[in-house]
Design a protein around this motif. Structure first.
Motif, PDB file in Angstrom:
ATOM      1  N   ILE A 142      41.687  20.907  86.285  1.00 44.99           N
ATOM      2  CA  ILE A 142      41.530  20.835  87.742  1.00 44.99           C
ATOM      3  C   ILE A 142      41.594  22.216  88.407  1.00 44.99           C
ATOM      4  O   ILE A 142      40.793  22.529  89.297  1.00 44.99           O
ATOM      5  N   PRO A 143      42.507  23.116  88.010  1.00 49.80           N
ATOM      6  CA  PRO A 143      42.564  24.426  88.697  1.00 49.80           C
ATOM      7  C   PRO A 143      41.384  25.345  88.383  1.00 49.80           C
ATOM      8  O   PRO A 143      41.251  26.397  89.013  1.00 49.80           O
ATOM      9  N   TRP A 144      40.561  25.004  87.404  1.00 40.29           N
ATOM     10  CA  TRP A 144      39.462  25.877  86.982  1.00 40.29           C
ATOM     11  C   TRP A 144      38.121  25.165  87.145  1.00 40.29           C
ATOM     12  O   TRP A 144      37.576  24.570  86.199  1.00 40.29           O
ATOM     13  N   PRO A 145      37.528  25.218  88.353  1.00 41.46           N
ATOM     14  CA  PRO A 145      36.305  24.451  88.640  1.00 41.46           C
ATOM     15  C   PRO A 145      35.136  24.797  87.726  1.00 41.46           C
ATOM     16  O   PRO A 145      34.410  23.902  87.289  1.00 41.46           O
ATOM     17  N   TYR A 146      34.925  26.099  87.425  1.00 39.52           N
ATOM     18  CA  TYR A 146      33.778  26.466  86.607  1.00 39.52           C
ATOM     19  C   TYR A 146      33.947  25.959  85.177  1.00 39.52           C
ATOM     20  O   TYR A 146      32.978  25.548  84.538  1.00 39.52           O
ATOM     21  N   GLU A 147      35.163  25.971  84.658  1.00 39.78           N
ATOM     22  CA  GLU A 147      35.398  25.430  83.319  1.00 39.78           C
ATOM     23  C   GLU A 147      35.119  23.938  83.280  1.00 39.78           C
ATOM     24  O   GLU A 147      34.676  23.404  82.260  1.00 39.78           O
ATOM     25  N   ARG A 148      35.345  23.265  84.395  1.00 39.35           N
ATOM     26  CA  ARG A 148      35.016  21.839  84.461  1.00 39.35           C
ATOM     27  C   ARG A 148      33.506  21.630  84.406  1.00 39.35           C
ATOM     28  O   ARG A 148      33.027  20.663  83.812  1.00 39.35           O
ATOM     29  N   VAL A 149      32.745  22.538  85.029  1.00 40.58           N
ATOM     30  CA  VAL A 149      31.282  22.458  84.928  1.00 40.58           C
ATOM     31  C   VAL A 149      30.855  22.598  83.472  1.00 40.58           C
ATOM     32  O   VAL A 149      30.045  21.824  82.963  1.00 40.58           O
ATOM     33  N   ARG A 150      31.407  23.601  82.786  1.00 38.05           N
ATOM     34  CA  ARG A 150      31.055  23.829  81.388  1.00 38.05           C
ATOM     35  C   ARG A 150      31.418  22.625  80.524  1.00 38.05           C
ATOM     36  O   ARG A 150      30.640  22.200  79.675  1.00 38.05           O
ATOM     37  N   GLN A 151      32.609  22.086  80.737  1.00 33.63           N
ATOM     38  CA  GLN A 151      33.016  20.923  79.961  1.00 33.63           C
ATOM     39  C   GLN A 151      32.159  19.700  80.287  1.00 33.63           C
ATOM     40  O   GLN A 151      31.892  18.870  79.418  1.00 33.63           O
ATOM     41  N   GLY A 152      31.706  19.604  81.539  1.00 38.06           N
ATOM     42  CA  GLY A 152      30.788  18.528  81.882  1.00 38.06           C
ATOM     43  C   GLY A 152      29.490  18.638  81.097  1.00 38.06           C
ATOM     44  O   GLY A 152      28.918  17.631  80.674  1.00 38.06           O
ATOM     45  N   ASN A 153      29.028  19.867  80.881  1.00 38.45           N
ATOM     46  CA  ASN A 153      27.820  20.061  80.075  1.00 38.45           C
ATOM     47  C   ASN A 153      28.068  19.729  78.611  1.00 38.45           C
ATOM     48  O   ASN A 153      27.203  19.144  77.953  1.00 38.45           O
ATOM     49  N   VAL A 154      29.226  20.102  78.093  1.00 41.41           N
ATOM     50  CA  VAL A 154      29.559  19.747  76.708  1.00 41.41           C
ATOM     51  C   VAL A 154      29.594  18.228  76.557  1.00 41.41           C
ATOM     52  O   VAL A 154      29.076  17.673  75.582  1.00 41.41           O
ATOM     53  N   TYR A 155      30.203  17.559  77.535  1.00 44.52           N
ATOM     54  CA  TYR A 155      30.208  16.096  77.550  1.00 44.52           C
ATOM     55  C   TYR A 155      28.788  15.551  77.498  1.00 44.52           C
ATOM     56  O   TYR A 155      28.472  14.625  76.740  1.00 44.52           O
ATOM     57  N   GLY A 156      27.899  16.137  78.311  1.00 43.40           N
ATOM     58  CA  GLY A 156      26.512  15.688  78.335  1.00 43.40           C
ATOM     59  C   GLY A 156      25.807  15.916  77.014  1.00 43.40           C
ATOM     60  O   GLY A 156      25.079  15.048  76.532  1.00 43.40           O
ATOM     61  N   HIS A 157      26.025  17.105  76.396  1.00 41.61           N
ATOM     62  CA  HIS A 157      25.386  17.394  75.107  1.00 41.61           C
ATOM     63  C   HIS A 157      25.801  16.379  74.048  1.00 41.61           C
ATOM     64  O   HIS A 157      24.967  15.865  73.297  1.00 41.61           O
ATOM     65  N   VAL A 158      27.093  16.093  73.992  1.00 40.85           N
ATOM     66  CA  VAL A 158      27.602  15.177  72.970  1.00 40.85           C
ATOM     67  C   VAL A 158      27.184  13.737  73.276  1.00 40.85           C
ATOM     68  O   VAL A 158      26.642  13.031  72.416  1.00 40.85           O
ATOM     69  N   THR A 159      27.415  13.291  74.514  1.00 41.57           N
ATOM     70  CA  THR A 159      27.130  11.905  74.877  1.00 41.57           C
ATOM     71  C   THR A 159      25.631  11.625  74.852  1.00 41.57           C
ATOM     72  O   THR A 159      25.186  10.590  74.326  1.00 41.57           O
ATOM     73  N   GLY A 160      24.842  12.537  75.417  1.00 38.35           N
ATOM     74  CA  GLY A 160      23.397  12.342  75.421  1.00 38.35           C
ATOM     75  C   GLY A 160      22.833  12.272  74.018  1.00 38.35           C
ATOM     76  O   GLY A 160      21.987  11.425  73.709  1.00 38.35           O
ATOM     77  N   ARG A 161      23.311  13.156  73.126  1.00 43.33           N
ATOM     78  CA  ARG A 161      22.815  13.164  71.742  1.00 43.33           C
ATOM     79  C   ARG A 161      23.226  11.896  71.001  1.00 43.33           C
ATOM     80  O   ARG A 161      22.437  11.327  70.226  1.00 43.33           O
ATOM     81  N   LEU A 162      24.466  11.472  71.224  1.00 41.10           N
ATOM     82  CA  LEU A 162      24.926  10.236  70.586  1.00 41.10           C
ATOM     83  C   LEU A 162      24.069   9.048  71.016  1.00 41.10           C
ATOM     84  O   LEU A 162      23.666   8.218  70.189  1.00 41.10           O
ATOM     85  N   MET A 163      23.782   8.959  72.311  1.00 35.31           N
ATOM     86  CA  MET A 163      23.006   7.820  72.799  1.00 35.31           C
ATOM     87  C   MET A 163      21.568   7.865  72.295  1.00 35.31           C
ATOM     88  O   MET A 163      20.988   6.825  71.972  1.00 35.31           O
ATOM     89  N   MET A 164      20.992   9.059  72.199  1.00 35.10           N
ATOM     90  CA  MET A 164      19.642   9.146  71.641  1.00 35.10           C
ATOM     91  C   MET A 164      19.635   8.746  70.165  1.00 35.10           C
ATOM     92  O   MET A 164      18.682   8.128  69.684  1.00 35.10           O
ATOM     93  N   TRP A 165      20.679   9.093  69.443  1.00 40.04           N
ATOM     94  CA  TRP A 165      20.788   8.692  68.042  1.00 40.04           C
ATOM     95  C   TRP A 165      20.891   7.167  67.924  1.00 40.04           C
ATOM     96  O   TRP A 165      20.255   6.549  67.070  1.00 40.04           O
TER      97      TRP A 165
END
Length: 305
Positions: free
Chosen positions: A84-107
């Protein structure tokens, strides 16, 4: 045709190796589909299997995708709360979430995917995509680079699990209740992108096309380009409307293609040519889509032959 991985995908090499054992698409090796044109041809002639076995498999895939998203959303929500105190790190982690979740769902969905133009996938830019299917969201989550934020209507916060994570990931929301509020929201979004040196992802059609044919583009992405001076990188998605049609719960294993087009520079654009820029980008999409996904051209009333 490009088959080499971009840097943000290579971070998940072990995960990709696992997936490639079970799918016909592998970013690090020659693909079974030889060219994008052939993918378009396959998509056009793909024969649907509407038997009950196929429908049951579709339901199983959809339920598995939803369960997968629920699990990964809970995991990354906990990570976001810690950050929560690090907004930009949350953006980056949101992208990591997307990479993992999106790839899993496509698989899970099992569609073979051809990707072209990956050398343009690491630009700091405004990424745009045509939109005709829920599959588009999976692909966009997987393939947009780290440091990218989405723009959605403010009501997304009420979407169970995903909406709350969207807000925690510090993605942008706009108020579309009236034109003035929408313009002010866009200006605030542009300021946040410039200040934090982020990229953007947006669907310029504003809604999904039921037929898969390209719809008219709204002007919001051009306003964002004028305010941020970021280049525009079009992502052309082919075949997703056949893989999962809007309003349907039947998922089909039709081949898909994703093509990143070269960045369109916007630093010389001027505000009084917005309509011209919209047409320029829209026409570019029409050129790169197969015939079945191009917008229908209205007959010229002056032509009476």
């Amino acid at each position: 045709m490009e088959t080499s991985g971009a840097s943000h995908l290579l971070r998940y090499r072990k995960l990709e190796n696992f997936f490639s054992a079970s799918t016909s698409e592998d970013i690090g090796a020659p693909l079974k589909v030889a060219a994008k044109e052939e993918v378009g041809r396959w998509a056009d002639v793909f024969k649907d299997d509407d038997g009950w076995v196929s429908i049951m498999i579709s339901w199983l895939k959809i339920i598995t995708c939803l369960m997968t998203m629920m699990v990964t959303t809970i995991i990354w929500a906990l990570i976001m709360l810690v950050l929560i105190p690090w907004p930009y790190e949350r953006v980056r982690q949101g992208n990591v979430y997307g990479h993992v979740t999106g790839r899993l769902m496509m698989w899970i969905l099992g569609n073979p995917v051809t990707i072209e133009g990956l050398e343009f996938a690491n630009e700091r830019a405004i990424y745009i995509s045509n939109h005709a299917s829920p599959v588009d969201v999976c692909l966009i989550m997987w393939l947009t680079p780290t440091g990218t934020v989405g723009i959605a209507k403010k009501e997304i916060i009420w979407y169970p699990f995903f909406g709350q994570l969207y807000v925690l990931a510090n993605h942008l929301r706009i108020d579309r209740s009236n034109p003035t509020a929408a313009i002010n929201s866009m200006k605030e979004a542009a300021r946040a992108v410039v200040k934090n040196k982020l990229s953007l992802i947006i669907f310029p059609e504003g809604t999904r096309s039921r037929s898969g044919r390209l719809l008219p583009f709204k002007k919001g992405f051009i306003h964002l380009a004028l305010q941020t001076r970021l280049p525009i990188v079009p992502m052309v998605l082919t075949g997703t409307h056949r893989a999962w049609t809007k309003g349907s719960l039947h998922v089909r294993a039709t081949p898909l293609a994703v093509k990143y087009l070269p960045p369109i520079k916007t630093d010389g654009w001027v505000a009084d040519k917005i309509d011209d820029y919209v047409k320029l980008v829209h026409d570019l999409y029409a050129q790169h889509l197969p015939e079945s996904q191009r917008p229908l051209v209205a007959p010229d009333p002056s032509n009476k032959s």
